[in-house]
Design a protein around this motif. Structure first.
Motif, PDB file in Angstrom:
ATOM      1  N   ARG A  57      -4.179  -0.449  -3.642  1.00  0.00           N
ATOM      2  CA  ARG A  57      -4.601  -0.839  -2.297  1.00  0.00           C
ATOM      3  C   ARG A  57      -5.919  -1.615  -2.339  1.00  0.00           C
ATOM      4  O   ARG A  57      -6.098  -2.593  -1.607  1.00  0.00           O
ATOM      5  CB  ARG A  57      -4.743   0.399  -1.410  1.00  0.00           C
ATOM      6  N   GLY A  58      -6.848  -1.173  -3.186  1.00  0.00           N
ATOM      7  CA  GLY A  58      -8.100  -1.888  -3.312  1.00  0.00           C
ATOM      8  C   GLY A  58      -7.904  -3.298  -3.838  1.00  0.00           C
ATOM      9  O   GLY A  58      -8.526  -4.253  -3.354  1.00  0.00           O
ATOM     10  N   MET A  59      -7.023  -3.442  -4.828  1.00  0.00           N
ATOM     11  CA  MET A  59      -6.775  -4.765  -5.395  1.00  0.00           C
ATOM     12  C   MET A  59      -6.034  -5.667  -4.418  1.00  0.00           C
ATOM     13  O   MET A  59      -6.268  -6.878  -4.387  1.00  0.00           O
ATOM     14  CB  MET A  59      -5.989  -4.629  -6.700  1.00  0.00           C
ATOM     15  N   ILE A  60      -5.139  -5.094  -3.627  1.00  0.00           N
ATOM     16  CA  ILE A  60      -4.441  -5.889  -2.618  1.00  0.00           C
ATOM     17  C   ILE A  60      -5.443  -6.478  -1.643  1.00  0.00           C
ATOM     18  O   ILE A  60      -5.370  -7.658  -1.272  1.00  0.00           O
ATOM     19  CB  ILE A  60      -3.393  -5.030  -1.881  1.00  0.00           C
ATOM     20  N   SER A  61      -6.396  -5.669  -1.237  1.00  0.00           N
ATOM     21  CA  SER A  61      -7.413  -6.127  -0.302  1.00  0.00           C
ATOM     22  C   SER A  61      -8.332  -7.172  -0.928  1.00  0.00           C
ATOM     23  O   SER A  61      -8.663  -8.184  -0.293  1.00  0.00           O
ATOM     24  CB  SER A  61      -8.233  -4.934   0.185  1.00  0.00           C
ATOM     25  N   ASP A  62      -8.718  -6.959  -2.176  1.00  0.00           N
ATOM     26  CA  ASP A  62      -9.699  -7.839  -2.819  1.00  0.00           C
ATOM     27  C   ASP A  62      -9.073  -9.115  -3.369  1.00  0.00           C
ATOM     28  O   ASP A  62      -9.684 -10.188  -3.310  1.00  0.00           O
ATOM     29  CB  ASP A  62     -10.398  -7.103  -3.963  1.00  0.00           C
ATOM     30  N   ARG A  63      -7.860  -9.014  -3.933  1.00  0.00           N
ATOM     31  CA  ARG A  63      -7.308 -10.132  -4.699  1.00  0.00           C
ATOM     32  C   ARG A  63      -6.138 -10.827  -4.018  1.00  0.00           C
ATOM     33  O   ARG A  63      -5.680 -11.863  -4.487  1.00  0.00           O
ATOM     34  CB  ARG A  63      -6.917  -9.647  -6.091  1.00  0.00           C
ATOM     35  N   ARG A  64      -5.647 -10.236  -2.951  1.00  0.00           N
ATOM     36  CA  ARG A  64      -4.613 -10.864  -2.108  1.00  0.00           C
ATOM     37  C   ARG A  64      -3.442 -11.436  -2.915  1.00  0.00           C
ATOM     38  O   ARG A  64      -3.193 -12.636  -2.900  1.00  0.00           O
ATOM     39  CB  ARG A  64      -5.238 -11.951  -1.241  1.00  0.00           C
ATOM     40  N   PRO A  65      -2.714 -10.584  -3.615  1.00  0.00           N
ATOM     41  CA  PRO A  65      -1.549 -11.077  -4.366  1.00  0.00           C
ATOM     42  C   PRO A  65      -0.417 -11.482  -3.426  1.00  0.00           C
ATOM     43  O   PRO A  65      -0.385 -11.094  -2.252  1.00  0.00           O
ATOM     44  CB  PRO A  65      -1.152  -9.863  -5.211  1.00  0.00           C
ATOM     45  N   ASP A  66       0.493 -12.273  -3.956  1.00  0.00           N
ATOM     46  CA  ASP A  66       1.690 -12.659  -3.214  1.00  0.00           C
ATOM     47  C   ASP A  66       2.845 -11.695  -3.459  1.00  0.00           C
ATOM     48  O   ASP A  66       3.723 -11.547  -2.617  1.00  0.00           O
ATOM     49  CB  ASP A  66       2.135 -14.065  -3.640  1.00  0.00           C
ATOM     50  N   LEU A  67       2.846 -11.071  -4.649  1.00  0.00           N
ATOM     51  CA  LEU A  67       3.989 -10.274  -5.088  1.00  0.00           C
ATOM     52  C   LEU A  67       3.502  -9.022  -5.805  1.00  0.00           C
ATOM     53  O   LEU A  67       2.608  -9.090  -6.648  1.00  0.00           O
ATOM     54  CB  LEU A  67       4.855 -11.107  -6.043  1.00  0.00           C
ATOM     55  N   LEU A  68       4.105  -7.870  -5.450  1.00  0.00           N
ATOM     56  CA  LEU A  68       3.844  -6.618  -6.156  1.00  0.00           C
ATOM     57  C   LEU A  68       4.986  -6.318  -7.104  1.00  0.00           C
ATOM     58  O   LEU A  68       6.156  -6.493  -6.761  1.00  0.00           O
ATOM     59  CB  LEU A  68       3.742  -5.446  -5.169  1.00  0.00           C
ATOM     60  N   LEU A  69       4.641  -5.851  -8.303  1.00  0.00           N
ATOM     61  CA  LEU A  69       5.624  -5.263  -9.220  1.00  0.00           C
ATOM     62  C   LEU A  69       5.238  -3.798  -9.332  1.00  0.00           C
ATOM     63  O   LEU A  69       4.275  -3.459 -10.018  1.00  0.00           O
ATOM     64  CB  LEU A  69       5.593  -5.936 -10.593  1.00  0.00           C
ATOM     65  N   ALA A  70       5.966  -2.924  -8.659  1.00  0.00           N
ATOM     66  CA  ALA A  70       5.518  -1.539  -8.512  1.00  0.00           C
ATOM     67  C   ALA A  70       6.520  -0.535  -9.066  1.00  0.00           C
ATOM     68  O   ALA A  70       7.728  -0.646  -8.828  1.00  0.00           O
ATOM     69  CB  ALA A  70       5.253  -1.227  -7.038  1.00  0.00           C
ATOM     70  N   ASP A  71       5.987   0.460  -9.771  1.00  0.00           N
ATOM     71  CA  ASP A  71       6.777   1.619 -10.164  1.00  0.00           C
ATOM     72  C   ASP A  71       6.908   2.533  -8.946  1.00  0.00           C
ATOM     73  O   ASP A  71       6.136   2.434  -7.980  1.00  0.00           O
ATOM     74  CB  ASP A  71       6.086   2.347 -11.311  1.00  0.00           C
ATOM     75  N   VAL A  72       7.883   3.428  -8.960  1.00  0.00           N
ATOM     76  CA  VAL A  72       8.047   4.387  -7.864  1.00  0.00           C
ATOM     77  C   VAL A  72       7.107   5.576  -8.046  1.00  0.00           C
ATOM     78  O   VAL A  72       6.407   5.984  -7.115  1.00  0.00           O
ATOM     79  CB  VAL A  72       9.508   4.877  -7.776  1.00  0.00           C
ATOM     80  N   PHE A  73       7.078   6.134  -9.256  1.00  0.00           N
ATOM     81  CA  PHE A  73       6.320   7.358  -9.510  1.00  0.00           C
ATOM     82  C   PHE A  73       4.899   7.021  -9.945  1.00  0.00           C
ATOM     83  O   PHE A  73       4.671   6.550 -11.064  1.00  0.00           O
ATOM     84  CB  PHE A  73       7.033   8.192 -10.575  1.00  0.00           C
ATOM     85  N   LEU A  74       3.933   7.257  -9.056  1.00  0.00           N
ATOM     86  CA  LEU A  74       2.531   7.006  -9.333  1.00  0.00           C
ATOM     87  C   LEU A  74       1.756   8.304  -9.148  1.00  0.00           C
ATOM     88  O   LEU A  74       2.177   9.179  -8.381  1.00  0.00           O
ATOM     89  CB  LEU A  74       1.997   5.909  -8.412  1.00  0.00           C
ATOM     90  N   PRO A  75       0.644   8.480  -9.836  1.00  0.00           N
ATOM     91  CA  PRO A  75      -0.030   9.790  -9.845  1.00  0.00           C
ATOM     92  C   PRO A  75      -0.527  10.257  -8.488  1.00  0.00           C
ATOM     93  O   PRO A  75      -0.674  11.462  -8.274  1.00  0.00           O
ATOM     94  CB  PRO A  75      -1.196   9.584 -10.829  1.00  0.00           C
ATOM     95  N   ASP A  76      -0.784   9.327  -7.563  1.00  0.00           N
ATOM     96  CA  ASP A  76      -1.329   9.731  -6.262  1.00  0.00           C
ATOM     97  C   ASP A  76      -0.456   9.309  -5.091  1.00  0.00           C
ATOM     98  O   ASP A  76      -0.908   9.283  -3.948  1.00  0.00           O
ATOM     99  CB  ASP A  76      -2.737   9.160  -6.078  1.00  0.00           C
ATOM    100  N   GLY A  77       0.812   8.987  -5.368  1.00  0.00           N
ATOM    101  CA  GLY A  77       1.666   8.598  -4.250  1.00  0.00           C
ATOM    102  C   GLY A  77       2.945   7.937  -4.714  1.00  0.00           C
ATOM    103  O   GLY A  77       3.318   8.000  -5.890  1.00  0.00           O
ATOM    104  N   ASP A  78       3.586   7.292  -3.780  1.00  0.00           N
ATOM    105  CA  ASP A  78       4.934   6.751  -3.970  1.00  0.00           C
ATOM    106  C   ASP A  78       4.884   5.226  -3.910  1.00  0.00           C
ATOM    107  O   ASP A  78       4.372   4.646  -2.946  1.00  0.00           O
ATOM    108  CB  ASP A  78       5.839   7.304  -2.871  1.00  0.00           C
ATOM    109  N   GLY A  79       5.423   4.581  -4.941  1.00  0.00           N
ATOM    110  CA  GLY A  79       5.401   3.130  -4.995  1.00  0.00           C
ATOM    111  C   GLY A  79       6.182   2.461  -3.886  1.00  0.00           C
ATOM    112  O   GLY A  79       5.814   1.375  -3.434  1.00  0.00           O
TER     113      GLY A  79
END
Length: 235
Positions: A57-79
């Motif tokens: 979330r911090g990087m989305i705000s700071d770096r404004r990507p166009d595309l996410l490549l996300a895993d589902v299982f993350l240590p603090d939430g759901d991809g």
């Protein structure tokens, strides 16, 4: 390791001409492999790699990507929820194969769902499709139905390699098509291939964004698909 230390090969200095990608995976080795594939694909730059939802979330705000490549299982939430709440275009890259998870991801609007382990070629292929999709939809002008159909086909076409024989048939059909709009039946008559073969190869070309397709209603009122070369297809 700080977020700024895990920016992949692109980081904040990546060229603004490419589609910016944020890779989100709690395994830093896997994240780096995915980042390397992104960096090796023309038209894409890595904006960063994140190992948690909060970091992403911090990087989305700071770096404004166009595309996410996300895993589902993350240590603090759901991809998948990260994808949904971000509002960004996204691929899900995961080992999760439960039907409910797949449905949630598709409902969240992901552009691709790749099950680990997958090959570099499979991810590259999805990125190339996404680039074709963006070339169609990144326009200030209203999209026609044909444009929308081409965009959808660009994302969801066949990923199977085209054989040499299939390539030769496709080239034959494209040469006959020229700059016209023709049906599979008309192209079959012009080239001498069977109607079924013409339909199958034209569908493959449409799936790769090389031709566009729209419906024409004949005198009988029955719909017929018309095919035309896509602008900038490279064939």
């Amino acid at each position: 390791m700080a977020a700024s230390d895990r920016t992949g090969t692109g980081g904040t200095s990546a060229s603004p001409r490419g589609h910016g990608v944020l890779v989100v995976d709690d395994d830093f080795r896997v994240a780096q492999i995915h980042a390397d594939v992104v960096s090796a694909t023309p038209g894409f730059v890595v904006r960063g790699t994140a190992r948690s939802v909060a970091e992403a979330r911090g990087m989305i705000s700071d770096r404004r990507p166009d595309l996410l490549l996300a895993d589902v299982f993350l240590p603090d939430g759901d991809g998948v929820e990260l994808v949904r709440s971000s509002g960004l275009d996204a691929f899900v890259l995961t080992a999760a194969v439960e039907p409910a998870t797949v449905r949630r991801a598709l409902s969240a609007g992901v552009h691709a769902y790749l099950v680990k382990p997958f090959t570099r070629q499979e991810l590259t292929g999805r990125l190339e499709r996404y680039a074709r999709y963006r070339r169609i939809v990144d326009t200030p002008h209203p999209l026609s139905q044909r444009d929308i159909d081409r965009a959808v086909a660009s994302l969801h076409g066949s990923t199977r390699p085209v054989t040499t024989a299939a390539s030769a048939t496709e080239k034959l059909l494209l040469d006959a098509l020229g700059d016209r709009e023709l049906s599979a039946t008309e192209l079959a008559e012009l080239t001498g291939v069977s109607r079924a073969t013409a339909q199958r190869r034209l569908a493959a070309l449409a799936g790769r964004g090389i031709v566009g397709v729209h419906l024409r209603y004949g005198r009988s009122g029955r719909p017929e698909h018309l095919y035309a070369r896509s602008t900038g297809s490279g064939w």
